[in-house]
Design a protein around this motif. Structure first.
Motif: not given
Length: 475
Positions: A50-55, A91-95, A137-138, A142-144
Protein backbone atom coordinates in the motif's frame (compact mmCIF):
# COMPACT_ATOMS: atom_id res chain seq x y z
CA UNK A 1 -29.22 -38.40 -3.32
CA UNK A 2 -25.66 -37.18 -3.01
CA UNK A 3 -24.20 -36.74 0.44
CA UNK A 4 -22.11 -33.92 1.84
CA UNK A 5 -18.40 -34.71 1.69
CA UNK A 6 -16.01 -33.49 4.35
CA UNK A 7 -12.92 -34.03 2.18
CA UNK A 8 -10.90 -30.84 1.53
CA UNK A 9 -9.92 -29.45 -1.88
CA UNK A 10 -6.61 -30.71 -3.21
CA UNK A 11 -4.31 -30.35 -6.19
CA UNK A 12 -5.33 -33.75 -7.57
CA UNK A 13 -8.87 -34.92 -8.13
CA UNK A 14 -10.01 -37.31 -5.40
CA UNK A 15 -12.60 -39.93 -6.18
CA UNK A 16 -16.18 -38.89 -5.46
CA UNK A 17 -17.54 -40.05 -2.12
CA UNK A 18 -20.87 -40.92 -3.72
CA UNK A 19 -22.27 -41.36 -7.21
CA UNK A 20 -25.30 -39.35 -8.25
CA UNK A 21 -27.95 -40.39 -10.72
CA UNK A 22 -26.80 -39.70 -14.24
CA UNK A 23 -28.51 -38.96 -17.54
CA UNK A 24 -27.32 -38.68 -21.13
CA UNK A 25 -26.14 -35.16 -20.28
CA UNK A 26 -24.30 -36.10 -17.03
CA UNK A 27 -25.36 -35.89 -13.39
CA UNK A 28 -29.11 -35.47 -13.01
CA UNK A 29 -29.64 -32.12 -11.26
CA UNK A 30 -32.63 -33.60 -9.45
CA UNK A 31 -30.35 -36.11 -7.70
CA UNK A 32 -28.14 -33.43 -6.15
CA UNK A 33 -28.98 -32.77 -2.50
CA UNK A 34 -30.02 -29.16 -2.01
CA UNK A 35 -29.18 -26.94 0.95
CA UNK A 36 -26.51 -29.22 2.40
CA UNK A 37 -23.48 -27.14 1.40
CA UNK A 38 -22.92 -23.85 3.19
CA UNK A 39 -22.60 -20.81 0.96
CA UNK A 40 -19.17 -19.30 1.62
CA UNK A 41 -18.55 -15.63 2.10
CA UNK A 42 -16.14 -14.80 -0.70
CA UNK A 43 -12.63 -14.02 0.59
CA UNK A 44 -11.57 -10.37 0.53
CA UNK A 45 -8.16 -10.08 -1.10
CA UNK A 46 -5.65 -7.98 0.81
CA UNK A 47 -3.16 -5.82 -1.08
CA UNK A 48 0.47 -6.97 -0.99
CA UNK A 49 1.62 -3.35 -0.72
CA UNK A 50 0.00 0.00 0.00
CA UNK A 51 1.27 3.48 -0.88
CA UNK A 52 -0.21 6.92 -0.26
CA UNK A 53 -2.24 6.76 -3.50
CA UNK A 54 -2.32 3.11 -4.58
CA UNK A 55 -3.14 -0.44 -3.47
CA UNK A 56 -1.01 -3.13 -5.15
CA UNK A 57 -2.19 -6.72 -5.65
CA UNK A 58 -0.86 -9.92 -7.16
CA UNK A 59 -3.26 -12.50 -8.52
CA UNK A 60 -2.70 -15.87 -10.18
CA UNK A 61 -5.06 -17.67 -12.54
CA UNK A 62 -4.72 -21.41 -12.01
CA UNK A 63 -6.69 -24.64 -11.76
CA UNK A 64 -7.86 -26.05 -8.43
CA UNK A 65 -10.30 -28.64 -7.10
CA UNK A 66 -13.36 -27.54 -5.13
CA UNK A 67 -16.46 -29.19 -3.71
CA UNK A 68 -19.05 -27.55 -5.93
CA UNK A 69 -21.66 -30.31 -5.72
CA UNK A 70 -21.86 -32.54 -2.63
CA UNK A 71 -19.53 -35.50 -2.70
CA UNK A 72 -17.35 -34.49 -5.66
CA UNK A 73 -14.14 -32.53 -6.17
CA UNK A 74 -14.51 -30.50 -9.37
CA UNK A 75 -11.63 -28.99 -11.33
CA UNK A 76 -12.22 -25.25 -11.80
CA UNK A 77 -10.39 -22.12 -12.90
CA UNK A 78 -9.57 -19.74 -10.07
CA UNK A 79 -8.12 -16.36 -9.19
CA UNK A 80 -5.77 -16.91 -6.24
CA UNK A 81 -7.31 -20.31 -5.61
CA UNK A 82 -10.83 -18.96 -5.07
CA UNK A 83 -13.92 -20.15 -7.00
CA UNK A 84 -15.38 -17.73 -7.82
CA UNK A 85 -12.51 -15.30 -7.43
CA UNK A 86 -11.94 -13.11 -4.37
CA UNK A 87 -13.35 -9.67 -3.61
CA UNK A 88 -11.24 -6.59 -4.29
CA UNK A 89 -12.26 -3.67 -2.06
CA UNK A 90 -11.49 -0.36 -3.77
CA UNK A 91 -12.21 3.29 -3.05
CA UNK A 92 -13.15 6.00 -5.50
CA UNK A 93 -10.14 8.23 -6.15
CA UNK A 94 -7.62 5.63 -5.00
CA UNK A 95 -5.76 3.58 -7.61
CA UNK A 96 -5.61 -0.20 -7.70
CA UNK A 97 -2.79 -1.95 -9.54
CA UNK A 98 -3.07 -5.71 -10.10
CA UNK A 99 -0.33 -7.92 -11.48
CA UNK A 100 -2.07 -10.90 -13.07
CA UNK A 101 -0.17 -14.15 -13.72
CA UNK A 102 -1.68 -16.78 -15.99
CA UNK A 103 -0.77 -20.35 -15.03
CA UNK A 104 -3.55 -21.88 -17.11
CA UNK A 105 -2.82 -23.63 -20.39
CA UNK A 106 -4.78 -21.08 -22.48
CA UNK A 107 -4.24 -17.32 -22.96
CA UNK A 108 -6.37 -14.94 -20.91
CA UNK A 109 -7.25 -11.25 -20.76
CA UNK A 110 -8.73 -9.77 -17.58
CA UNK A 111 -11.56 -7.27 -18.06
CA UNK A 112 -12.85 -5.19 -15.14
CA UNK A 113 -16.50 -5.04 -16.10
CA UNK A 114 -18.11 -1.64 -15.60
CA UNK A 115 -14.84 0.17 -14.92
CA UNK A 116 -13.79 3.50 -16.36
CA UNK A 117 -10.18 2.65 -17.27
CA UNK A 118 -7.52 3.36 -19.93
CA UNK A 119 -7.82 1.05 -22.93
CA UNK A 120 -4.43 -0.48 -22.08
CA UNK A 121 -5.99 -1.90 -18.88
CA UNK A 122 -9.43 -2.70 -20.26
CA UNK A 123 -8.66 -6.35 -20.99
CA UNK A 124 -9.42 -6.40 -24.71
CA UNK A 125 -10.02 -9.73 -26.48
CA UNK A 126 -6.64 -9.65 -28.25
CA UNK A 127 -4.60 -8.11 -25.39
CA UNK A 128 -3.57 -11.49 -24.09
CA UNK A 129 -1.60 -12.88 -21.16
CA UNK A 130 0.40 -15.88 -22.35
CA UNK A 131 -0.38 -19.27 -20.79
CA UNK A 132 2.07 -21.07 -18.53
CA UNK A 133 3.18 -18.09 -16.45
CA UNK A 134 2.71 -14.93 -18.53
CA UNK A 135 2.00 -11.72 -16.61
CA UNK A 136 0.35 -8.37 -17.20
CA UNK A 137 -0.16 -5.42 -14.88
CA UNK A 138 -3.54 -3.65 -14.93
CA UNK A 139 -4.00 -0.14 -13.55
CA UNK A 140 -7.45 0.93 -12.37
CA UNK A 141 -7.64 4.68 -11.54
CA UNK A 142 -11.09 4.32 -9.91
CA UNK A 143 -12.04 7.80 -11.08
CA UNK A 144 -15.75 7.05 -10.92
CA UNK A 145 -18.40 6.88 -8.23
CA UNK A 146 -19.16 3.75 -6.22
CA UNK A 147 -20.20 0.73 -8.28
CA UNK A 148 -20.67 -3.04 -8.12
CA UNK A 149 -17.96 -4.12 -10.57
CA UNK A 150 -16.57 -7.56 -11.37
CA UNK A 151 -13.69 -9.01 -13.37
CA UNK A 152 -13.55 -11.90 -15.81
CA UNK A 153 -11.59 -13.35 -18.70
CA UNK A 154 -12.19 -11.73 -22.10
CA UNK A 155 -9.80 -13.63 -24.42
CA UNK A 156 -11.64 -13.96 -27.72
CA UNK A 157 -13.24 -17.29 -28.69
CA UNK A 158 -12.29 -18.88 -25.35
CA UNK A 159 -13.76 -16.49 -22.78
CA UNK A 160 -17.05 -18.40 -22.76
CA UNK A 161 -15.29 -21.57 -21.58
CA UNK A 162 -12.74 -20.02 -19.20
CA UNK A 163 -15.45 -17.94 -17.49
CA UNK A 164 -17.73 -20.99 -17.36
CA UNK A 165 -14.92 -22.87 -15.60
CA UNK A 166 -14.54 -20.09 -13.04
CA UNK A 167 -12.54 -17.03 -14.15
CA UNK A 168 -14.66 -14.39 -12.44
CA UNK A 169 -14.14 -12.19 -9.38
CA UNK A 170 -15.80 -9.34 -7.49
CA UNK A 171 -14.60 -5.72 -7.35
CA UNK A 172 -16.53 -3.42 -5.02
CA UNK A 173 -15.82 0.26 -5.57
CA UNK A 174 -16.91 2.37 -2.60
CA UNK A 175 -17.06 6.10 -1.86
CA UNK A 176 -18.11 8.43 0.94
CA UNK A 177 -21.55 9.05 -0.59
CA UNK A 178 -22.37 5.38 -0.08
CA UNK A 179 -20.45 4.92 3.19
CA UNK A 180 -22.24 7.66 5.12
CA UNK A 181 -25.76 6.33 4.51
CA UNK A 182 -25.77 3.75 7.30
CA UNK A 183 -26.66 0.80 5.07
CA UNK A 184 -25.91 -2.74 6.31
CA UNK A 185 -22.15 -3.13 6.25
CA UNK A 186 -19.28 -5.40 7.27
CA UNK A 187 -20.41 -8.99 7.75
CA UNK A 188 -23.94 -7.94 6.78
CA UNK A 189 -22.86 -6.78 3.28
CA UNK A 190 -22.56 -9.99 1.24
CA UNK A 191 -21.67 -10.34 -2.47
CA UNK A 192 -23.36 -13.35 -4.09
CA UNK A 193 -22.26 -14.65 -7.47
CA UNK A 194 -25.02 -16.70 -9.13
CA UNK A 195 -24.68 -18.85 -12.24
CA UNK A 196 -25.66 -22.21 -13.70
CA UNK A 197 -23.59 -25.23 -14.74
CA UNK A 198 -23.67 -28.75 -16.12
CA UNK A 199 -21.70 -31.67 -14.65
CA UNK A 200 -20.60 -34.92 -16.23
CA UNK A 201 -20.92 -38.29 -14.51
CA UNK A 202 -17.61 -37.71 -12.70
CA UNK A 203 -18.74 -34.40 -11.22
CA UNK A 204 -16.65 -32.30 -13.60
CA UNK A 205 -17.86 -29.17 -15.37
CA UNK A 206 -19.02 -30.03 -18.88
CA UNK A 207 -18.78 -27.25 -21.47
CA UNK A 208 -20.48 -27.07 -24.84
CA UNK A 209 -21.10 -23.84 -26.71
CA UNK A 210 -24.66 -22.47 -26.41
CA UNK A 211 -25.64 -25.34 -24.09
CA UNK A 212 -28.29 -23.35 -22.24
CA UNK A 213 -30.90 -26.06 -21.71
CA UNK A 214 -28.50 -28.57 -20.15
CA UNK A 215 -26.97 -26.16 -17.61
CA UNK A 216 -29.47 -26.91 -14.88
CA UNK A 217 -27.42 -26.80 -11.66
CA UNK A 218 -27.55 -23.39 -9.95
CA UNK A 219 -24.44 -22.22 -8.09
CA UNK A 220 -24.23 -19.44 -5.49
CA UNK A 221 -20.69 -18.41 -4.53
CA UNK A 222 -19.40 -21.59 -6.12
CA UNK A 223 -21.72 -24.07 -4.35
CA UNK A 224 -24.73 -25.91 -5.76
CA UNK A 225 -27.95 -24.83 -4.04
CA UNK A 226 -26.29 -23.84 -0.75
CA UNK A 227 -27.73 -22.52 2.49
CA UNK A 228 -26.67 -19.33 4.27
CA UNK A 229 -27.23 -18.57 7.95
CA UNK A 230 -28.47 -15.08 8.82
CA UNK A 231 -29.52 -13.14 11.90
CA UNK A 232 -33.00 -11.66 12.25
CA UNK A 233 -31.92 -8.23 10.98
CA UNK A 234 -31.22 -6.36 7.73
CA UNK A 235 -28.66 -7.69 5.22
CA UNK A 236 -27.30 -6.14 2.07
CA UNK A 237 -26.80 -8.62 -0.77
CA UNK A 238 -24.90 -7.56 -3.89
CA UNK A 239 -26.08 -10.12 -6.43
CA UNK A 240 -24.02 -10.73 -9.56
CA UNK A 241 -25.29 -12.80 -12.49
CA UNK A 242 -22.07 -14.43 -13.72
CA UNK A 243 -23.78 -17.06 -15.90
CA UNK A 244 -22.85 -17.51 -19.53
CA UNK A 245 -26.40 -17.48 -20.87
CA UNK A 246 -29.07 -17.73 -18.17
CA UNK A 247 -31.09 -14.82 -16.84
CA UNK A 248 -32.46 -15.00 -13.30
CA UNK A 249 -35.44 -13.23 -11.79
CA UNK A 250 -34.71 -13.28 -8.08
CA UNK A 251 -37.52 -13.37 -5.51
CA UNK A 252 -37.99 -14.53 -1.94
CA UNK A 253 -39.76 -17.86 -1.60
CA UNK A 254 -42.68 -16.44 0.36
CA UNK A 255 -43.25 -13.66 -2.16
CA UNK A 256 -42.49 -10.95 0.39
CA UNK A 257 -40.93 -7.65 -0.70
CA UNK A 258 -37.33 -6.54 -0.41
CA UNK A 259 -35.66 -3.23 -1.17
CA UNK A 260 -33.66 -2.67 -4.33
CA UNK A 261 -31.06 0.01 -3.61
CA UNK A 262 -28.66 -0.26 -6.54
CA UNK A 263 -27.65 -1.87 -9.81
CA UNK A 264 -24.54 -2.07 -12.04
CA UNK A 265 -23.31 1.48 -11.48
CA UNK A 266 -24.10 1.80 -7.79
CA UNK A 267 -27.02 3.16 -5.82
CA UNK A 268 -30.32 4.29 -7.26
CA UNK A 269 -31.55 7.78 -6.48
CA UNK A 270 -33.99 6.31 -3.97
CA UNK A 271 -34.91 2.82 -2.71
CA UNK A 272 -37.36 0.78 -4.74
CA UNK A 273 -39.51 -1.79 -2.94
CA UNK A 274 -40.23 -4.82 -5.12
CA UNK A 275 -40.88 -8.56 -4.97
CA UNK A 276 -38.42 -9.54 -7.73
CA UNK A 277 -35.50 -8.29 -9.79
CA UNK A 278 -34.41 -9.56 -13.21
CA UNK A 279 -30.71 -9.94 -14.03
CA UNK A 280 -29.30 -11.07 -17.37
CA UNK A 281 -25.68 -12.25 -17.56
CA UNK A 282 -23.33 -9.52 -16.38
CA UNK A 283 -25.98 -7.43 -14.59
CA UNK A 284 -25.96 -6.75 -10.85
CA UNK A 285 -28.58 -5.98 -8.21
CA UNK A 286 -27.97 -4.45 -4.79
CA UNK A 287 -30.78 -5.40 -2.40
CA UNK A 288 -31.61 -5.17 1.30
CA UNK A 289 -33.59 -8.00 2.91
CA UNK A 290 -34.95 -7.49 6.42
CA UNK A 291 -35.03 -10.85 8.19
CA UNK A 292 -36.32 -9.33 11.43
CA UNK A 293 -39.85 -10.14 10.26
CA UNK A 294 -39.08 -13.87 10.51
CA UNK A 295 -38.80 -15.90 13.73
CA UNK A 296 -35.58 -17.75 14.51
CA UNK A 297 -35.75 -21.15 12.86
CA UNK A 298 -37.25 -19.87 9.61
CA UNK A 299 -35.93 -21.33 6.36
CA UNK A 300 -36.53 -19.08 3.37
CA UNK A 301 -35.56 -19.72 -0.25
CA UNK A 302 -34.14 -17.27 -2.71
CA UNK A 303 -35.85 -18.36 -5.92
CA UNK A 304 -35.64 -17.80 -9.65
CA UNK A 305 -39.16 -16.97 -10.83
CA UNK A 306 -38.41 -16.21 -14.48
CA UNK A 307 -40.64 -18.05 -16.93
CA UNK A 308 -38.66 -21.05 -18.17
CA UNK A 309 -38.84 -22.78 -21.53
CA UNK A 310 -41.29 -25.72 -21.68
CA UNK A 311 -39.72 -28.89 -20.34
CA UNK A 312 -37.16 -27.08 -18.17
CA UNK A 313 -36.57 -29.01 -14.91
CA UNK A 314 -37.85 -27.18 -11.81
CA UNK A 315 -34.42 -27.18 -10.14
CA UNK A 316 -33.36 -23.95 -11.89
CA UNK A 317 -36.14 -22.19 -9.97
CA UNK A 318 -34.25 -22.73 -6.70
CA UNK A 319 -31.11 -20.69 -5.90
CA UNK A 320 -30.23 -20.87 -2.18
CA UNK A 321 -31.77 -21.12 1.25
CA UNK A 322 -31.56 -18.53 4.02
CA UNK A 323 -31.70 -19.89 7.58
CA UNK A 324 -32.59 -17.46 10.34
CA UNK A 325 -30.51 -18.81 13.22
CA UNK A 326 -30.26 -15.99 15.77
CA UNK A 327 -31.19 -12.47 16.78
CA UNK A 328 -28.78 -9.52 16.69
CA UNK A 329 -28.93 -5.78 17.15
CA UNK A 330 -29.38 -3.78 13.99
CA UNK A 331 -28.47 -0.10 13.71
CA UNK A 332 -28.47 -0.03 9.91
CA UNK A 333 -30.99 2.00 7.90
CA UNK A 334 -32.18 2.39 4.32
CA UNK A 335 -32.60 6.15 3.81
CA UNK A 336 -35.44 7.51 1.69
CA UNK A 337 -32.83 9.31 -0.45
CA UNK A 338 -29.71 7.44 -1.54
CA UNK A 339 -27.92 9.80 -3.89
CA UNK A 340 -28.28 12.32 -6.71
CA UNK A 341 -27.69 10.77 -10.11
CA UNK A 342 -25.78 12.82 -12.68
CA UNK A 343 -27.99 14.92 -14.94
CA UNK A 344 -28.52 13.74 -18.51
CA UNK A 345 -26.54 15.89 -20.93
CA UNK A 346 -27.97 17.01 -24.28
CA UNK A 347 -27.23 14.33 -26.89
CA UNK A 348 -25.81 15.34 -30.27
CA UNK A 349 -25.38 11.95 -31.97
CA UNK A 350 -27.82 9.06 -32.46
CA UNK A 351 -26.88 5.55 -33.61
CA UNK A 352 -28.70 2.24 -34.14
CA UNK A 353 -27.44 -1.29 -33.48
CA UNK A 354 -28.91 -4.66 -34.46
CA UNK A 355 -28.15 -7.91 -32.59
CA UNK A 356 -28.77 -11.06 -34.63
CA UNK A 357 -27.60 -14.67 -34.44
CA UNK A 358 -28.27 -17.85 -36.37
CA UNK A 359 -31.38 -19.65 -35.10
CA UNK A 360 -31.53 -22.21 -37.91
CA UNK A 361 -29.87 -25.07 -36.00
CA UNK A 362 -29.01 -26.25 -32.51
CA UNK A 363 -25.42 -25.12 -33.05
CA UNK A 364 -25.49 -21.47 -34.19
CA UNK A 365 -22.75 -20.70 -36.69
CA UNK A 366 -22.66 -16.92 -36.47
CA UNK A 367 -23.64 -13.94 -34.35
CA UNK A 368 -23.65 -10.37 -35.65
CA UNK A 369 -23.85 -6.74 -34.60
CA UNK A 370 -25.12 -4.66 -37.50
CA UNK A 371 -24.58 -7.59 -39.83
CA UNK A 372 -20.89 -8.09 -38.97
CA UNK A 373 -18.93 -10.54 -36.85
CA UNK A 374 -16.20 -9.23 -34.57
CA UNK A 375 -12.97 -8.31 -36.35
CA UNK A 376 -10.13 -7.04 -34.11
CA UNK A 377 -8.65 -5.16 -37.08
CA UNK A 378 -11.83 -3.19 -37.77
CA UNK A 379 -13.18 -0.09 -36.01
CA UNK A 380 -16.96 -0.22 -36.22
CA UNK A 381 -17.84 3.07 -34.54
CA UNK A 382 -15.78 6.26 -34.18
CA UNK A 383 -16.82 8.56 -31.34
CA UNK A 384 -15.62 12.08 -30.63
CA UNK A 385 -14.27 12.43 -27.10
CA UNK A 386 -16.76 14.09 -24.76
CA UNK A 387 -19.77 13.45 -26.99
CA UNK A 388 -23.12 12.46 -25.51
CA UNK A 389 -24.88 9.92 -27.73
CA UNK A 390 -28.20 8.05 -27.85
CA UNK A 391 -27.96 4.43 -28.99
CA UNK A 392 -31.02 2.47 -30.11
CA UNK A 393 -30.31 -1.25 -29.72
CA UNK A 394 -32.63 -3.93 -31.16
CA UNK A 395 -32.65 -7.69 -30.70
CA UNK A 396 -33.66 -8.87 -34.18
CA UNK A 397 -33.94 -12.52 -33.21
CA UNK A 398 -37.31 -14.24 -32.99
CA UNK A 399 -36.39 -16.62 -30.15
CA UNK A 400 -32.98 -15.91 -28.63
CA UNK A 401 -32.51 -13.26 -25.94
CA UNK A 402 -29.45 -11.03 -25.94
CA UNK A 403 -28.10 -8.25 -23.81
CA UNK A 404 -25.82 -5.31 -24.55
CA UNK A 405 -22.70 -4.20 -22.67
CA UNK A 406 -20.64 -1.11 -23.43
CA UNK A 407 -17.07 -0.87 -22.13
CA UNK A 408 -15.61 2.38 -20.68
CA UNK A 409 -18.90 4.10 -19.78
CA UNK A 410 -21.99 3.79 -17.66
CA UNK A 411 -25.20 4.64 -19.48
CA UNK A 412 -28.80 5.50 -18.71
CA UNK A 413 -31.72 3.49 -20.11
CA UNK A 414 -34.14 6.01 -21.62
CA UNK A 415 -36.76 3.75 -23.16
CA UNK A 416 -37.72 0.09 -23.38
CA UNK A 417 -40.06 -0.87 -26.22
CA UNK A 418 -40.76 2.81 -26.85
CA UNK A 419 -41.92 3.37 -23.26
CA UNK A 420 -39.87 5.77 -21.07
CA UNK A 421 -38.12 4.13 -18.11
CA UNK A 422 -39.31 5.90 -14.97
CA UNK A 423 -38.93 3.45 -12.07
CA UNK A 424 -37.02 0.43 -10.83
CA UNK A 425 -33.65 -1.04 -11.63
CA UNK A 426 -33.18 0.62 -15.00
CA UNK A 427 -33.41 4.17 -13.65
CA UNK A 428 -29.87 3.94 -12.27
CA UNK A 429 -26.45 3.84 -13.90
CA UNK A 430 -26.05 0.76 -16.07
CA UNK A 431 -23.39 -0.92 -18.18
CA UNK A 432 -25.41 -3.95 -19.33
CA UNK A 433 -29.02 -4.12 -20.46
CA UNK A 434 -31.29 -7.09 -21.28
CA UNK A 435 -33.17 -7.48 -24.58
CA UNK A 436 -35.77 -10.17 -25.12
CA UNK A 437 -36.34 -11.41 -28.68
CA UNK A 438 -37.71 -8.58 -30.81
CA UNK A 439 -37.15 -5.95 -28.11
CA UNK A 440 -35.61 -2.49 -28.49
CA UNK A 441 -34.00 -0.27 -25.87
CA UNK A 442 -32.73 3.30 -26.11
CA UNK A 443 -29.59 4.24 -24.14
CA UNK A 444 -27.69 7.46 -23.47
CA UNK A 445 -23.99 7.72 -22.62
CA UNK A 446 -21.26 10.36 -22.53
CA UNK A 447 -17.88 9.16 -23.83
CA UNK A 448 -15.27 10.90 -21.75
CA UNK A 449 -12.30 10.19 -19.49
CA UNK A 450 -10.13 8.14 -21.86
CA UNK A 451 -9.47 7.84 -25.56
CA UNK A 452 -8.77 4.55 -27.28
CA UNK A 453 -10.37 1.38 -28.58
CA UNK A 454 -13.09 -0.32 -26.54
CA UNK A 455 -15.74 -3.00 -27.06
CA UNK A 456 -19.50 -3.17 -27.13
CA UNK A 457 -21.07 -6.61 -27.32
CA UNK A 458 -23.68 -9.11 -26.23
CA UNK A 459 -22.76 -10.19 -22.71
CA UNK A 460 -24.13 -13.68 -23.10
CA UNK A 461 -20.58 -15.04 -23.21
CA UNK A 462 -21.33 -17.79 -25.71
CA UNK A 463 -22.81 -15.25 -28.14
CA UNK A 464 -19.77 -12.97 -27.78
CA UNK A 465 -17.47 -15.92 -28.44
CA UNK A 466 -19.44 -16.58 -31.64
CA UNK A 467 -18.73 -13.05 -32.85
CA UNK A 468 -21.41 -10.73 -31.40
CA UNK A 469 -18.87 -8.03 -30.55
CA UNK A 470 -17.75 -4.78 -32.15
CA UNK A 471 -15.19 -2.06 -31.53
CA UNK A 472 -15.55 1.66 -30.93
CA UNK A 473 -12.72 4.16 -30.94
CA UNK A 474 -12.96 7.29 -28.83
CA UNK A 475 -10.85 9.95 -30.58
Amino acid sequence: MLLLSASPSSAAAPAPTTSGATTATGIDPGSIAKYVLKMPVLPHQRPRRVSFTTDYYRMTMAEAYKEVIPGFQTKVNTFNGSFPGPVIDAWSGRRVVIEQTNKLDVPTSVHLHGAHVPSSSDGGPMDLIAPGGGTKTYTYPNEQTHANLWFHDHAHHIESETVYRGLTGTYILRDQVEARLGLPSGKYDIPISVRDARFDADGQLHFEMDDFFNRQVVLANGKAWPYFEVAARKYRFRIYNTANLRSFQFALGDGSPFTLIGTDGGLLAEPYVTTSVLLSPGERADIVVDFSRYPVGTELELRNVITQAPGTPPDVNQVLQFRVTRTERDHSVVPAKLRTLPALRPATVERSFSLLMDESSQEPAWAYINGKEYDPDRIDTTIDYGTTEIWTVTNDNKIAPHNFHIHLVMFRVLERGGVPVTEGAETGLKDTVFLRAGETVKLQATFTGYRGVYLYHCHLFDHASMGMMAQMQVV
